[in-house]
Design a protein around this motif. Structure first.
Motif, PDB file in Angstrom:
ATOM      1  N   GLY A   2       0.801  -1.213   0.000  1.00  0.00           N
ATOM      2  CA  GLY A   2       0.000   0.000   0.000  1.00  0.00           C
ATOM      3  C   GLY A   2       0.838   1.269   0.000  1.00  0.00           C
ATOM      4  O   GLY A   2       2.060   1.248   0.136  1.00  0.00           O
ATOM      5  N   PHE A   3       0.138   2.398  -0.122  1.00  0.00           N
ATOM      6  CA  PHE A   3       0.781   3.709  -0.115  1.00  0.00           C
ATOM      7  C   PHE A   3       0.456   4.382   1.210  1.00  0.00           C
ATOM      8  O   PHE A   3      -0.674   4.802   1.442  1.00  0.00           O
ATOM      9  CB  PHE A   3       0.299   4.544  -1.300  1.00  0.00           C
ATOM     10  CG  PHE A   3       0.535   3.898  -2.634  1.00  0.00           C
ATOM     11  CD1 PHE A   3       1.817   3.750  -3.130  1.00  0.00           C
ATOM     12  CD2 PHE A   3      -0.522   3.406  -3.382  1.00  0.00           C
ATOM     13  CE1 PHE A   3       2.051   3.139  -4.352  1.00  0.00           C
ATOM     14  CE2 PHE A   3      -0.305   2.795  -4.608  1.00  0.00           C
ATOM     15  CZ  PHE A   3       0.987   2.653  -5.093  1.00  0.00           C
ATOM     16  N   LYS A   4       1.444   4.502   2.065  1.00  0.00           N
ATOM     17  CA  LYS A   4       1.251   5.091   3.383  1.00  0.00           C
ATOM     18  C   LYS A   4       1.785   6.510   3.487  1.00  0.00           C
ATOM     19  O   LYS A   4       1.470   7.232   4.417  1.00  0.00           O
ATOM     20  CB  LYS A   4       1.930   4.221   4.456  1.00  0.00           C
ATOM     21  CG  LYS A   4       1.380   2.803   4.531  1.00  0.00           C
ATOM     22  CD  LYS A   4      -0.111   2.805   4.836  1.00  0.00           C
ATOM     23  CE  LYS A   4      -0.656   1.390   4.954  1.00  0.00           C
ATOM     24  NZ  LYS A   4      -2.121   1.387   5.174  1.00  0.00           N
ATOM     25  N   SER A   5       2.616   6.903   2.531  1.00  0.00           N
ATOM     26  CA  SER A   5       3.201   8.245   2.538  1.00  0.00           C
ATOM     27  C   SER A   5       3.264   8.766   1.107  1.00  0.00           C
ATOM     28  O   SER A   5       3.852   8.127   0.236  1.00  0.00           O
ATOM     29  CB  SER A   5       4.603   8.204   3.155  1.00  0.00           C
ATOM     30  OG  SER A   5       5.164   9.492   3.211  1.00  0.00           O
ATOM     31  N   VAL A   6       2.658   9.919   0.869  1.00  0.00           N
ATOM     32  CA  VAL A   6       2.534  10.478  -0.475  1.00  0.00           C
ATOM     33  C   VAL A   6       3.168  11.870  -0.517  1.00  0.00           C
ATOM     34  O   VAL A   6       2.986  12.677   0.398  1.00  0.00           O
ATOM     35  CB  VAL A   6       1.054  10.561  -0.897  1.00  0.00           C
ATOM     36  CG1 VAL A   6       0.898  11.343  -2.203  1.00  0.00           C
ATOM     37  CG2 VAL A   6       0.462   9.165  -1.042  1.00  0.00           C
ATOM     38  N   LEU A   7       3.917  12.130  -1.591  1.00  0.00           N
ATOM     39  CA  LEU A   7       4.539  13.439  -1.797  1.00  0.00           C
ATOM     40  C   LEU A   7       3.808  14.185  -2.904  1.00  0.00           C
ATOM     41  O   LEU A   7       3.549  13.628  -3.978  1.00  0.00           O
ATOM     42  CB  LEU A   7       6.014  13.272  -2.184  1.00  0.00           C
ATOM     43  CG  LEU A   7       6.763  14.537  -2.621  1.00  0.00           C
ATOM     44  CD1 LEU A   7       6.878  15.523  -1.461  1.00  0.00           C
ATOM     45  CD2 LEU A   7       8.154  14.189  -3.163  1.00  0.00           C
ATOM     46  N   CYS A   8       3.471  15.438  -2.624  1.00  0.00           N
ATOM     47  CA  CYS A   8       2.868  16.310  -3.640  1.00  0.00           C
ATOM     48  C   CYS A   8       3.769  17.524  -3.808  1.00  0.00           C
ATOM     49  O   CYS A   8       4.061  18.227  -2.843  1.00  0.00           O
ATOM     50  CB  CYS A   8       1.470  16.744  -3.208  1.00  0.00           C
ATOM     51  SG  CYS A   8       0.716  17.997  -4.287  1.00  0.00           S
ATOM     52  N   ASP A 117      17.355  17.367  -7.310  1.00  0.00           N
ATOM     53  CA  ASP A 117      17.935  16.865  -6.058  1.00  0.00           C
ATOM     54  C   ASP A 117      17.008  17.117  -4.877  1.00  0.00           C
ATOM     55  O   ASP A 117      16.876  16.276  -3.984  1.00  0.00           O
ATOM     56  CB  ASP A 117      19.288  17.521  -5.798  1.00  0.00           C
ATOM     57  CG  ASP A 117      20.381  16.969  -6.698  1.00  0.00           C
ATOM     58  OD1 ASP A 117      20.209  15.847  -7.203  1.00  0.00           O
ATOM     59  OD2 ASP A 117      21.392  17.664  -6.909  1.00  0.00           O
ATOM     60  N   ALA A 118      16.369  18.293  -4.859  1.00  0.00           N
ATOM     61  CA  ALA A 118      15.459  18.625  -3.759  1.00  0.00           C
ATOM     62  C   ALA A 118      14.263  17.679  -3.737  1.00  0.00           C
ATOM     63  O   ALA A 118      13.836  17.214  -2.675  1.00  0.00           O
ATOM     64  CB  ALA A 118      14.990  20.072  -3.893  1.00  0.00           C
ATOM     65  N   VAL A 119      13.741  17.366  -4.915  1.00  0.00           N
ATOM     66  CA  VAL A 119      12.601  16.453  -5.005  1.00  0.00           C
ATOM     67  C   VAL A 119      13.038  15.031  -4.672  1.00  0.00           C
ATOM     68  O   VAL A 119      12.355  14.301  -3.940  1.00  0.00           O
ATOM     69  CB  VAL A 119      11.974  16.518  -6.412  1.00  0.00           C
ATOM     70  CG1 VAL A 119      10.896  15.451  -6.576  1.00  0.00           C
ATOM     71  CG2 VAL A 119      11.390  17.907  -6.668  1.00  0.00           C
ATOM     72  N   ARG A 120      14.178  14.621  -5.206  1.00  0.00           N
ATOM     73  CA  ARG A 120      14.685  13.266  -4.955  1.00  0.00           C
ATOM     74  C   ARG A 120      14.871  13.003  -3.470  1.00  0.00           C
ATOM     75  O   ARG A 120      14.543  11.920  -2.964  1.00  0.00           O
ATOM     76  CB  ARG A 120      16.020  13.080  -5.689  1.00  0.00           C
ATOM     77  CG  ARG A 120      16.696  11.742  -5.411  1.00  0.00           C
ATOM     78  CD  ARG A 120      18.034  11.661  -6.119  1.00  0.00           C
ATOM     79  NE  ARG A 120      18.905  12.756  -5.771  1.00  0.00           N
ATOM     80  CZ  ARG A 120      19.623  12.826  -4.654  1.00  0.00           C
ATOM     81  NH1 ARG A 120      19.549  11.846  -3.772  1.00  0.00           N
ATOM     82  NH2 ARG A 120      20.402  13.860  -4.415  1.00  0.00           N
ATOM     83  N   GLN A 121      15.397  13.996  -2.760  1.00  0.00           N
ATOM     84  CA  GLN A 121      15.642  13.846  -1.334  1.00  0.00           C
ATOM     85  C   GLN A 121      14.356  13.488  -0.584  1.00  0.00           C
ATOM     86  O   GLN A 121      14.349  12.632   0.298  1.00  0.00           O
ATOM     87  CB  GLN A 121      16.197  15.169  -0.780  1.00  0.00           C
ATOM     88  CG  GLN A 121      17.270  14.989   0.241  1.00  0.00           C
ATOM     89  CD  GLN A 121      17.904  16.329   0.612  1.00  0.00           C
ATOM     90  OE1 GLN A 121      17.350  17.395   0.366  1.00  0.00           O
ATOM     91  NE2 GLN A 121      19.074  16.272   1.190  1.00  0.00           N
ATOM     92  N   ARG A 122      13.267  14.121  -0.955  1.00  0.00           N
ATOM     93  CA  ARG A 122      11.999  13.885  -0.276  1.00  0.00           C
ATOM     94  C   ARG A 122      11.291  12.648  -0.804  1.00  0.00           C
ATOM     95  O   ARG A 122      10.634  11.929  -0.057  1.00  0.00           O
ATOM     96  CB  ARG A 122      11.124  15.119  -0.406  1.00  0.00           C
ATOM     97  CG  ARG A 122      11.668  16.310   0.396  1.00  0.00           C
ATOM     98  CD  ARG A 122      11.051  17.613  -0.060  1.00  0.00           C
ATOM     99  NE  ARG A 122      11.480  18.732   0.763  1.00  0.00           N
ATOM    100  CZ  ARG A 122      12.602  19.423   0.578  1.00  0.00           C
ATOM    101  NH1 ARG A 122      13.436  19.090  -0.402  1.00  0.00           N
ATOM    102  NH2 ARG A 122      12.909  20.444   1.356  1.00  0.00           N
ATOM    103  N   ALA A 123      11.415  12.391  -2.113  1.00  0.00           N
ATOM    104  CA  ALA A 123      10.747  11.233  -2.699  1.00  0.00           C
ATOM    105  C   ALA A 123      11.319   9.928  -2.155  1.00  0.00           C
ATOM    106  O   ALA A 123      10.622   8.916  -2.100  1.00  0.00           O
ATOM    107  CB  ALA A 123      10.876  11.268  -4.225  1.00  0.00           C
ATOM    108  N   HIS A 124      12.582   9.943  -1.738  1.00  0.00           N
ATOM    109  CA  HIS A 124      13.206   8.748  -1.166  1.00  0.00           C
ATOM    110  C   HIS A 124      12.439   8.234   0.047  1.00  0.00           C
ATOM    111  O   HIS A 124      12.410   7.032   0.309  1.00  0.00           O
ATOM    112  CB  HIS A 124      14.647   9.065  -0.727  1.00  0.00           C
ATOM    113  CG  HIS A 124      15.668   8.763  -1.787  1.00  0.00           C
ATOM    114  ND1 HIS A 124      15.695   7.576  -2.488  1.00  0.00           N
ATOM    115  CD2 HIS A 124      16.708   9.497  -2.262  1.00  0.00           C
ATOM    116  CE1 HIS A 124      16.699   7.590  -3.345  1.00  0.00           C
ATOM    117  NE2 HIS A 124      17.327   8.737  -3.238  1.00  0.00           N
TER     118      HIS A 124
END
Length: 295
Positions: A2-8, A117-124
């Motif tokens: 499942g998806f428990k954490s989503v980034l927008c 890089d800023a997005v990648r850091q959070r998407a991880h």
């Protein structure tokens, strides 16, 4: 899983529609929402040369004034951008406080070179990144966010185009299958969506029966895999008739009333994808319905 954490991810000058879309999806599955608000890349202002309206005498004084003027404009632009970021952050937090979601809202001010890089850091540290209509239509920020989410993270992206009804509980799903590792990763990441759907159609365009690649019976292997996970699967082998693969997949998704397309992203080399396009680039540019991408 499942998806428990989503980034927008959204821009400081975007409407709040992308955040509303992500909030609705999180409410649907009980997920945590992280919102990242990014400022548009700052303008690069070059110092005027001595021949551009600045007297040559005294040269040093003119150059000093030009440098100070450039610095003043940069500070002024920075102050305006920070004020816009703070205002957008307050508005989004007010919007989310009215929901029952658990969430956080963060801002980032960076140039184009550092957006990925800023997005990648959070998407991880999230399960899924949502790319809504406003971000998708932002030619400066949108591609950088999609690239930052897909490359080096191993995490999927859900692209939600204008007018599409996004859901994390789709009834009918079309899987674009080409036996590559990217398609396999997309299926694995979307496994909960696929096993919970009423119908999953695995679509192969111009498949060839071989001892490797598609196998002796194209699509049979991935259909068996999905069936073992509880999905209700059928296989569609489609002729391209000279049309681009993306066009065939998009039309088939519409013809079968699919709620979502699941496919691997950037199967070809990244540089080639940028220069010549490909299935992913075409369909992200004009997706007919929500598109679940993984790489």
């Amino acid at each position: 899983m499942g998806f428990k954490s989503v980034l927008c991810v959204t821009g400081s000058d975007h409407s709040d529609q992308d955040v509303r879309t992500a909030a609705g999806l999180c409410a649907e599955v009980g997920a945590y929402l992280s919102v990242l608000i990014m400022s548009p890349p700052p303008l690069v202002m070059s110092s005027p040369s001595l021949g551009d309206g600045i007297p040559e005498w005294p040269g040093q004084r003119a150059q000093a004034i030009a440098r100070l003027d450039k610095r003043f404009r940069q500070i002024e632009r920075f102050s305006q951008d920070m004020a816009r970021l703070e205002k957008t952050s307050r508005e989004i937090q007010k919007l989310l406080r009215a929901t029952s979601l658990c969430y956080d809202v963060d801002t980032d001010y960076c140039d184009q070179a550092n957006v990925g890089d800023a997005v990648r850091q959070r998407a991880h540290c999230t399960d899924l990144t949502i790319v809504g209509t406003a971000l998708l239509n932002d030619n400066n920020l949108g591609p950088l966010v999609i690239n930052g989410s897909l490359f080096d993270t191993g995490k999927p992206v859900l692209v939600v185009p204008k007018g599409a009804e996004a859901t994390l509980s789709p009834r009918r799903v079309l899987v674009g299958w080409d036996s590559r590792v990217e398609a396999s990763r997309a299926v694995r990441e979307a496994l909960d969506l696929l096993s919970g759907a009423d119908e999953v159609r695995v679509a192969l365009v111009d498949p060839e029966a071989t001892c490797n690649g598609y196998g002796a019976e194209p699509g049979a292997d991935i259909a068996a895999y999905l069936t073992r996970h509880g999905a209700r699967v059928s296989v569609d082998r489609l002729p391209s008739a000279g049309k681009p693969v993306a066009t065939v997949l998009a039309q088939h998704a519409i013809d079968t009333s699919a709620d979502m397309i699941v496919m691997g992203a950037y199967g070809s080399r990244r540089l080639r994808e940028r220069l010549f396009g490909g299935v992913t680039r075409w369909i992200v540019g004009k997706p007919p319905l929500p598109l679940f991408l993984a790489r």
